[in-house]
Write a protein that holds these residues in place. Structure first.
Motif, PDB file in Angstrom:
ATOM      1  N   UNK A   1       0.792  -1.223   0.000  1.00 35.94           N
ATOM      2  CA  UNK A   1       0.000   0.000   0.000  1.00 35.94           C
ATOM      3  C   UNK A   1       0.823   1.270   0.000  1.00 35.94           C
ATOM      4  N   UNK A   2       2.139   1.142   0.107  1.00 38.79           N
ATOM      5  CA  UNK A   2       3.014   2.321   0.097  1.00 38.79           C
ATOM      6  C   UNK A   2       3.710   2.433  -1.254  1.00 38.79           C
ATOM      7  N   UNK A   3       3.759   3.644  -1.758  1.00 37.75           N
ATOM      8  CA  UNK A   3       4.477   3.875  -2.999  1.00 37.75           C
ATOM      9  C   UNK A   3       5.983   3.930  -2.736  1.00 37.75           C
ATOM     10  N   UNK A   4       6.745   3.448  -3.706  1.00 36.90           N
ATOM     11  CA  UNK A   4       8.201   3.536  -3.593  1.00 36.90           C
ATOM     12  C   UNK A   4       8.623   4.999  -3.699  1.00 36.90           C
ATOM     13  N   UNK A   5       9.650   5.394  -2.975  1.00 36.96           N
ATOM     14  CA  UNK A   5      10.109   6.792  -3.068  1.00 36.96           C
ATOM     15  C   UNK A   5      10.616   7.074  -4.469  1.00 36.96           C
ATOM     16  N   UNK A   6      10.494   8.309  -4.926  1.00 37.33           N
ATOM     17  CA  UNK A   6      10.969   8.636  -6.286  1.00 37.33           C
ATOM     18  C   UNK A   6      12.474   8.449  -6.400  1.00 37.33           C
ATOM     19  N   UNK A   7      12.895   8.047  -7.580  1.00 31.30           N
ATOM     20  CA  UNK A   7      14.324   7.904  -7.818  1.00 31.30           C
ATOM     21  C   UNK A   7      14.993   9.275  -7.762  1.00 31.30           C
ATOM     22  N   UNK A   8      16.200   9.347  -7.189  1.00 29.62           N
ATOM     23  CA  UNK A   8      16.887  10.646  -7.160  1.00 29.62           C
ATOM     24  C   UNK A   8      17.193  11.125  -8.567  1.00 29.62           C
ATOM     25  N   UNK A   9      17.006  12.401  -8.782  1.00 33.56           N
ATOM     26  CA  UNK A   9      17.254  12.977 -10.103  1.00 33.56           C
ATOM     27  C   UNK A   9      18.743  12.980 -10.410  1.00 33.56           C
ATOM     28  N   UNK A  10      19.082  12.515 -11.583  1.00 31.32           N
ATOM     29  CA  UNK A  10      20.492  12.472 -11.973  1.00 31.32           C
ATOM     30  C   UNK A  10      21.059  13.886 -12.047  1.00 31.32           C
ATOM     31  N   UNK A  11      22.253  14.050 -11.509  1.00 31.35           N
ATOM     32  CA  UNK A  11      22.889  15.358 -11.545  1.00 31.35           C
ATOM     33  C   UNK A  11      23.418  15.634 -12.943  1.00 31.35           C
ATOM     34  N   UNK A  12      23.400  16.893 -13.316  1.00 30.04           N
ATOM     35  CA  UNK A  12      23.850  17.285 -14.643  1.00 30.04           C
ATOM     36  C   UNK A  12      24.922  18.368 -14.573  1.00 30.04           C
ATOM     37  N   UNK A  13      25.465  18.608 -13.387  1.00 32.39           N
ATOM     38  CA  UNK A  13      26.395  19.713 -13.181  1.00 32.39           C
ATOM     39  C   UNK A  13      27.720  19.458 -13.884  1.00 32.39           C
ATOM     40  N   UNK A  14      28.106  20.373 -14.738  1.00 30.68           N
ATOM     41  CA  UNK A  14      29.392  20.334 -15.424  1.00 30.68           C
ATOM     42  C   UNK A  14      30.067  21.682 -15.210  1.00 30.68           C
ATOM     43  N   UNK A  15      31.316  21.676 -14.790  1.00 26.18           N
ATOM     44  CA  UNK A  15      32.021  22.923 -14.539  1.00 26.18           C
ATOM     45  C   UNK A  15      32.410  23.600 -15.847  1.00 26.18           C
ATOM     46  N   UNK A  16      32.270  24.905 -15.871  1.00 26.94           N
ATOM     47  CA  UNK A  16      32.760  25.683 -17.010  1.00 26.94           C
ATOM     48  C   UNK A  16      34.282  25.763 -16.930  1.00 26.94           C
ATOM     49  N   UNK A  17      34.906  26.254 -17.983  1.00 23.61           N
ATOM     50  CA  UNK A  17      36.361  26.412 -17.963  1.00 23.61           C
ATOM     51  C   UNK A  17      36.799  27.374 -16.860  1.00 23.61           C
ATOM     52  N   UNK A  18      36.043  28.447 -16.643  1.00 26.00           N
ATOM     53  CA  UNK A  18      36.382  29.391 -15.575  1.00 26.00           C
ATOM     54  C   UNK A  18      36.309  28.724 -14.207  1.00 26.00           C
ATOM     55  N   UNK A  19      35.276  27.908 -13.997  1.00 26.62           N
ATOM     56  CA  UNK A  19      35.145  27.200 -12.725  1.00 26.62           C
ATOM     57  C   UNK A  19      36.253  26.164 -12.560  1.00 26.62           C
ATOM     58  N   UNK A  20      36.610  25.517 -13.665  1.00 31.47           N
ATOM     59  CA  UNK A  20      37.685  24.525 -13.619  1.00 31.47           C
ATOM     60  C   UNK A  20      39.006  25.182 -13.246  1.00 31.47           C
ATOM     61  N   UNK A  21      39.257  26.358 -13.825  1.00 31.44           N
ATOM     62  CA  UNK A  21      40.493  27.083 -13.514  1.00 31.44           C
ATOM     63  C   UNK A  21      40.542  27.472 -12.036  1.00 31.44           C
ATOM     64  N   UNK A  22      39.434  27.977 -11.506  1.00 31.57           N
ATOM     65  CA  UNK A  22      39.399  28.359 -10.098  1.00 31.57           C
ATOM     66  C   UNK A  22      39.540  27.144  -9.191  1.00 31.57           C
ATOM     67  N   UNK A  23      38.938  26.019  -9.583  1.00 35.27           N
ATOM     68  CA  UNK A  23      39.056  24.797  -8.784  1.00 35.27           C
ATOM     69  C   UNK A  23      40.508  24.342  -8.722  1.00 35.27           C
ATOM     70  N   UNK A  24      41.206  24.420  -9.861  1.00 40.63           N
ATOM     71  CA  UNK A  24      42.610  24.006  -9.904  1.00 40.63           C
ATOM     72  C   UNK A  24      43.472  24.902  -9.016  1.00 40.63           C
TER      73      UNK A  24
END
Length: 251
Positions: free
Chosen positions: A20-43
């Motif tokens: 009688x209980x519904x299964x919890x929804x599947x977690x939404x797949x992440x789509x986050x990709x760093x831009x070149x500027x973010x990659x440079x700052x991360x490095x």
């Protein structure tokens, strides 16, 4: 739910508490990709991390492998002369032995790591999955510092123009590497081999019968990605492999 269904099949219980209980929804797949500027700052932010966390972040960027696999890297797994990192099946998430070609940039990072035991990152060792949250919080602060301390306004990226580093996770560096290789023209099946994926184009019948490892293509892919990361970090364009043709003189 599967456990209780298994118990009902064997008459261990009469009803399932999940009925009688519904299964919890599947977690939404992440789509986050760093831009070149973010990659440079991360490095550059990783340069300010304490201990060996900086090289760990850089190898996550350059290899595209899972964080636990990189954090648990041992010297025995590395063939620096052949520029190959070999993992046995017990070290990978899917249980498949995997070889990772090391770009010149990845080799440079590894060669700067002092040998103090079996592991490259002894603070992690076999407990590689622990402490990543604290490392990421520290990296978030260092990324902000790098951005705020930039002296040359022409080279600096205003913090307000980019999402805060807290909006991406360390695992997103793996997706960024995969997306970056694809943008460089690497075929999807080669990217999947680099990542040691068995789904997608390598799943189903293809995964069963197609055993070609695309070694040369994988090496070229990681080499191209390493060169791209170096260009992004240094702010210099990637060297072109196109030779201009001389102009033909008119008669």
């Amino acid at each position: 739910r599967p456990l209780f269904a298994w118990c009902m099949e064997r008459d261990l219980i009469s009803t399932s508490p999940c009925e009688g209980f519904r299964a919890p929804p599947r977690p939404k797949a992440r789509e986050r990709v760093l831009t070149d500027d973010e990659l440079r700052l991360a490095w550059h932010g990783s340069d300010r991390l304490s201990g060996l966390f900086g090289p760990l972040v850089k190898l996550l960027i350059l290899t595209g492998q899972r964080r636990a696999e990189v954090a648990g890297m041992t010297w025995v797994e590395l063939d620096l002369e052949a520029a190959v990192w070999r993992m046995t099946g017990d070290r990978t998430k899917n249980g498949r032995a995997h070889e990772v070609d090391l770009s010149d940039q990845a080799l440079a990072v590894i060669e700067d790591i002092p040998r103090s035991g079996a592991f490259l990152f002894p603070a992690r060792g076999e407990g590689a999955a622990r402490g990543f949250s604290a490392t990421k919080r520290q990296l978030n602060r260092r990324v902000r510092e790098v951005n705020e301390d930039a002296d040359d306004a022409a080279d600096a990226t205003e913090l307000g123009d980019l999402p805060d580093a807290a909006t991406w996770r360390l695992h997103d560096l793996r997706r960024t590497a995969a997306t970056g290789m694809a943008a460089l023209g690497v075929a999807p099946h080669v990217v999947e081999r680099v990542l040691n994926h068995v789904s997608g184009s390598q799943g189903g019948l293809v995964g069963v019968y197609q055993r070609h490892e695309y070694r040369a293509e994988r090496k070229a892919a990681l080499s191209a990605w390493g060169a791209h990361v170096e260009a992004v970090v240094s702010g210099k364009p990637t060297a072109s492999n196109v030779t201009p043709m001389p102009k033909r003189k008119s008669a």
